[in-house]
Design an enzyme around this catalytic site. Structure first.
Site, PDB file in Angstrom:
ATOM      1  N   LYS A   1      16.653  89.215  14.907  1.00  0.00           N
ATOM      2  CA  LYS A   1      17.300  89.514  13.635  1.00  0.00           C
ATOM      3  C   LYS A   1      16.820  88.543  12.549  1.00  0.00           C
ATOM      4  O   LYS A   1      16.447  88.953  11.444  1.00  0.00           O
ATOM      5  CB  LYS A   1      18.808  89.350  13.815  1.00  0.00           C
ATOM      6  CG  LYS A   1      19.597  90.407  13.105  1.00  0.00           C
ATOM      7  CD  LYS A   1      21.033  90.351  13.558  1.00  0.00           C
ATOM      8  CE  LYS A   1      21.881  91.199  12.639  1.00  0.00           C
ATOM      9  NZ  LYS A   1      23.276  91.112  12.987  1.00  0.00           N
TER      10      LYS A   1
ATOM     11  N   GLY B   1      28.117  39.336  10.462  1.00  0.00           N
ATOM     12  CA  GLY B   1      28.681  38.940  11.757  1.00  0.00           C
ATOM     13  C   GLY B   1      28.256  37.537  12.155  1.00  0.00           C
ATOM     14  O   GLY B   1      28.977  36.840  12.880  1.00  0.00           O
TER      15      GLY B   1
ATOM     16  N   CYS C   1      24.089  39.624  10.777  1.00  0.00           N
ATOM     17  CA  CYS C   1      24.143  39.290   9.352  1.00  0.00           C
ATOM     18  C   CYS C   1      25.543  38.790   8.951  1.00  0.00           C
ATOM     19  O   CYS C   1      25.855  37.633   9.193  1.00  0.00           O
ATOM     20  CB  CYS C   1      23.670  40.477   8.520  1.00  0.00           C
ATOM     21  SG  CYS C   1      23.122  39.954   6.883  1.00  0.00           S
TER      22      CYS C   1
ATOM     23  N   HIS D   1      18.688  41.482  10.556  1.00  0.00           N
ATOM     24  CA  HIS D   1      19.178  42.707  11.207  1.00  0.00           C
ATOM     25  C   HIS D   1      18.212  43.127  12.313  1.00  0.00           C
ATOM     26  O   HIS D   1      17.306  43.937  12.059  1.00  0.00           O
ATOM     27  CB  HIS D   1      19.283  43.840  10.187  1.00  0.00           C
ATOM     28  CG  HIS D   1      20.366  43.638   9.182  1.00  0.00           C
ATOM     29  ND1 HIS D   1      21.652  44.105   9.377  1.00  0.00           N
ATOM     30  CD2 HIS D   1      20.382  43.006   7.991  1.00  0.00           C
ATOM     31  CE1 HIS D   1      22.399  43.782   8.332  1.00  0.00           C
ATOM     32  NE2 HIS D   1      21.660  43.106   7.474  1.00  0.00           N
TER      33      HIS D   1
ATOM     34  N   GLU E   1      10.650  65.254   4.536  1.00  0.00           N
ATOM     35  CA  GLU E   1      11.995  65.828   4.604  1.00  0.00           C
ATOM     36  C   GLU E   1      12.594  65.845   3.204  1.00  0.00           C
ATOM     37  O   GLU E   1      12.620  64.818   2.516  1.00  0.00           O
ATOM     38  CB  GLU E   1      12.851  64.972   5.538  1.00  0.00           C
ATOM     39  CG  GLU E   1      14.256  65.495   5.682  1.00  0.00           C
ATOM     40  CD  GLU E   1      15.178  64.522   6.423  1.00  0.00           C
ATOM     41  OE1 GLU E   1      14.682  63.533   7.025  1.00  0.00           O
ATOM     42  OE2 GLU E   1      16.393  64.741   6.367  1.00  0.00           O
TER      43      GLU E   1
ATOM     44  N   LYS F   1      23.761  85.760   9.122  1.00  0.00           N
ATOM     45  CA  LYS F   1      23.722  86.056   7.684  1.00  0.00           C
ATOM     46  C   LYS F   1      23.520  84.802   6.816  1.00  0.00           C
ATOM     47  O   LYS F   1      22.702  84.836   5.884  1.00  0.00           O
ATOM     48  CB  LYS F   1      24.988  86.823   7.283  1.00  0.00           C
ATOM     49  CG  LYS F   1      24.925  87.566   5.950  1.00  0.00           C
ATOM     50  CD  LYS F   1      23.825  88.596   5.822  1.00  0.00           C
ATOM     51  CE  LYS F   1      23.956  89.892   6.588  1.00  0.00           C
ATOM     52  NZ  LYS F   1      25.103  90.735   6.380  1.00  0.00           N
ATOM     53  N   PRO F   2      24.223  83.681   7.098  1.00  0.00           N
ATOM     54  CA  PRO F   2      23.966  82.490   6.263  1.00  0.00           C
ATOM     55  C   PRO F   2      22.489  82.086   6.265  1.00  0.00           C
ATOM     56  O   PRO F   2      21.937  81.710   5.234  1.00  0.00           O
ATOM     57  CB  PRO F   2      24.830  81.398   6.905  1.00  0.00           C
ATOM     58  CG  PRO F   2      25.904  82.133   7.628  1.00  0.00           C
ATOM     59  CD  PRO F   2      25.283  83.429   8.082  1.00  0.00           C
TER      60      PRO F   2
ATOM     61  N   GLU G   1      18.592  45.143  14.578  1.00  0.00           N
ATOM     62  CA  GLU G   1      18.706  46.578  14.909  1.00  0.00           C
ATOM     63  C   GLU G   1      17.616  47.427  14.254  1.00  0.00           C
ATOM     64  O   GLU G   1      17.265  48.488  14.757  1.00  0.00           O
ATOM     65  CB  GLU G   1      20.090  47.112  14.529  1.00  0.00           C
ATOM     66  CG  GLU G   1      20.426  47.168  13.044  1.00  0.00           C
ATOM     67  CD  GLU G   1      21.052  45.888  12.487  1.00  0.00           C
ATOM     68  OE1 GLU G   1      20.872  44.822  13.111  1.00  0.00           O
ATOM     69  OE2 GLU G   1      21.722  45.960  11.434  1.00  0.00           O
TER      70      GLU G   1
HETATM   71  N1  GLN Z   1      27.490  40.069   2.645  1.00  0.00           N
HETATM   72  C1  GLN Z   1      26.602  39.168   3.287  1.00  0.00           C
HETATM   73  C2  GLN Z   1      25.499  38.693   2.375  1.00  0.00           C
HETATM   74  O1  GLN Z   1      25.242  39.275   1.358  1.00  0.00           O
HETATM   75  C3  GLN Z   1      26.011  39.810   4.534  1.00  0.00           C
HETATM   76  C4  GLN Z   1      25.119  40.964   4.245  1.00  0.00           C
HETATM   77  C5  GLN Z   1      24.905  41.858   5.424  1.00  0.00           C
HETATM   78  O2  GLN Z   1      25.630  41.815   6.400  1.00  0.00           O
HETATM   79  N2  GLN Z   1      23.900  42.704   5.357  1.00  0.00           N
HETATM   80  O3  GLN Z   1      24.868  37.713   2.652  1.00  0.00           O
END
Ligand code: GLN
Length: 570
Positions: free
Chosen positions: A241, A405, A403, A534, A159, A207-208, A536
């Site tokens: 077209k 959080g 993290c 993380h 990409e 056209k674009p 996620e």
């Molecule tokens: N700011 C925090 C740190 O550097 C948490 C980083 C984050 O949430 N990715 O440890």
């Protein structure tokens, strides 16, 4: 029969692998119309034909990686297993293809130039005059080929960021042109274009797209396929077209109307037989499609009705007068994967943490089944987040901290339960009375040298889980590996005081030094858990992340219980 078929196809695939095929996905007209999802979907449909596929992204920025870019402007920084900080599209590729992508699959203008300059300094060009053309596009071609080889891929989908006609990406288009002229039968160019339907005009305008196609021609490339992104499906007249004015057969103009879910896109593409078209363009033998699991998953996302209402409290939402959630794309997808897995309909609401600073609006959160505070940096919105975490703890609303959080969960617990008044993180106040979150030693040294780029604790590290905890029960195993991106950690000096006050560090680094997961026991709270990593980044549509599943489960169970209790009172 089966044996002979297998041997024929493996012989064929060995022959193909001498030269993987390459698909370049470029943008026309405007960005932000789903080029990343298109690239992922094309990769997916080729993969579903039994080919090994990898995907890569080229960003035109001078930044060497995405790590130093502001997420509000640029979207999420996606961290790869090997620790490279990349564009969020790499997350889409990993999720769609269910593969682990290495850092070689991401490049920026900065990274390419850096490599060329480093090589020149080391006499790697043996006295040649090193020029923008051909040396920069040649370096790009080299990296693309290497990525294909490293993945042992049959097909590499590349990409190119931005849109055709921009100054910035012309050298990348030149790389595509070079590769195409080297092996025309193995390279295809897909242009993702936008077909607007201005409300006052009342019809779709092509056209674009025609202009974008000409711009692509002026870079020496001809689109083999045009993905026409639009609000509604393209009618035959518009398809014809575009075909006439952009020099392609009308069956290679693919209608891509807005879809309810990104997971429908590969399925929709196959309705236009894009899989067969791509294989033909890349001189690959036809193979049967196997997309049953994906198709079932995509259909299931539309059949769920019972909501899982999750509030996400962050700070990278506002851009001008608009609110975008791109900075948390992996978190959003991970919640969705878990919810679908539990037959729930994910309903996400974003809150800017700052609005909870004075505490007056906290009760608004009471209607949510669960609350997430995702990763973040710096001071803005912190007191708001801490108020939210306290509210979730006291009201027993499932809370999941990612993290930052998790670090804030620890600070909140230190301040209000462990009696450590004024507890804070060194990131905000290194002189606080109790620095419960402190900078990691190696990070301190890096920052002293002003060494910010790519210097956090990055990528996948192992951790071990404590028996009998929510985390261990969720993962159903003792050893895990998760991706990180942080500079600070729970200060080892406070671990005893925090655990004495009831906080459980259910996951630690194998040497026991780094606190990787903090949680409260089930007796104290249905789900109050934070991860230094993380999770996620590892969630996949068909393989939801165990902690997200546990969190969404706890969230919806709480609602069920509340309903029951209400019923009893009546
Ligand atoms: N700011 C925090 C740190 O550097 C948490 C980083 C984050 O949430 N990715 O440890």
């Amino acid at each position: 029969m089966a044996t002979s078929r297998t041997s024929v196809s493996s012989r064929a695939s060995r022959a193909e692998k001498k030269h993987p095929a390459y698909v370049f996905v470029v943008g026309g007209v405007i960005s932000g119309v789903g080029k990343g999802i298109t690239a992922s979907s094309i990769a997916k449909i080729i993969q579903s034909r039994g080919f090994t596929v990898t995907a890569m992204k080229i960003d035109p920025y001078v930044n060497v990686d995405a790590g130093t870019m502001n997420p509000t402007e640029h979207g999420e920084v996606f961290v790869l297993d090997d620790g490279y900080e990349t564009d969020q599209d790499l997350g889409n590729y990993e999720r769609f293809l269910n593969i682990t992508i290495p850092s070689g699959n991401y490049m920026t203008t900065g990274r390419v130039y850096q490599a060329v300059i480093d090589r020149e300094r080391n006499l790697g060009y043996k006295g040649q005059c090193v020029q923008v053309v051909p040396h920069i596009p040649l370096e790009v071609v080299h990296r693309i080929k290497k990525a294909g080889k490293d993945a042992d891929a049959d097909v590499v989908v590349i990409e190119i960021g931005g849109t055709v006609g921009e100054y910035e990406n012309i050298l990348f288009l030149e790389a595509a042109r070079m590769l195409k002229s080297e092996m025309p039968e193995k390279v295809a160019v897909v242009m993702v274009s936008y077909v607007p339907m201005p409300p006052k005009v009342g019809e779709m305008k092509t056209k674009p797209t025609q202009h974008a196609s000409r711009l692509l021609n002026s870079a020496g490339l001809q689109a083999d396929v045009i993905i026409a992104r639009s609000e509604l499906p393209l009618d035959k007249k518009r398809k014809d077209k575009i075909a006439t004015f952009c020099n392609i057969a009308s069956e290679r103009v693919i209608s891509a109307p807005d879809a309810d879910s990104i997971y429908d896109i590969p399925v929709n593409f196959e309705k236009d037989n894009l899989g067969d078209t791509m294989l033909k363009l890349l001189s690959l033998p036809p193979r049967e499609r196997d997309m049953a699991h994906w198709r079932r998953f995509a259909a299931h996302t539309k059949s769920v009705t019972e909501p899982a209402k999750i509030a996400v409290v962050g700070k990278y939402f506002d851009t001008g007068d608009f609110v975008l959630s791109d900075a948390y794309i992996s978190v959003i997808e991970a919640i969705k994967h878990a919810a679908y897995h539990l037959d729930k309909k994910p309903e996400l609401t974003w809150f800017s943490a700052e609005r909870f600073e004075d505490g007056k609006e906290l009760a608004k959160l009471g209607v949510y089944d669960g609350i997430i505070v995702p990763g973040g940096f710096g001071e803005r919105g912190i007191e708001g987040k801490l108020n939210v975490i306290r509210y979730a703890r006291e009201k027993k609303i499932p809370y999941f901290g990612l993290c930052y959080g998790m670090q804030l969960l620890t600070i909140e617990y230190a301040r209000h339960v462990a009696g450590l008044k004024g507890a804070n993180t060194a990131e905000i106040d290194a002189k606080a009375p109790h620095v419960v979150i402190d900078i990691m030693e190696d990070q301190r040294k890096k920052l002293e040298h002003g060494d910010y780029g790519g210097s956090m604790r990055l990528g996948a590290y192992p951790a071990v889980l404590k028996k009998g905890t929510i985390a261990r029960d969720a993962y159903k195993k003792e050893d895990i590996r998760e991706r990180h991106r942080h500079r600070y950690e729970v200060n080892p000096e406070y671990i005893t005081r925090l655990t004495d006050a009831g906080l459980v560090f259910s996951g630690t680094s194998p040497d026991g030094r780094l606190m990787e997961i903090a949680e409260l026991s089930r007796e104290k709270h249905p789900f109050f858990l934070g991860t230094q990593f993380h999770p996620e980044f590892l969630s996949r549509p068909l393989h939801p992340h165990p902690l997200f599943v546990a969190f969404v489960k706890a969230s919806t169970e709480r609602k069920k219980k509340q309903k029951k209790d209400k019923g009893k009172k009546r």
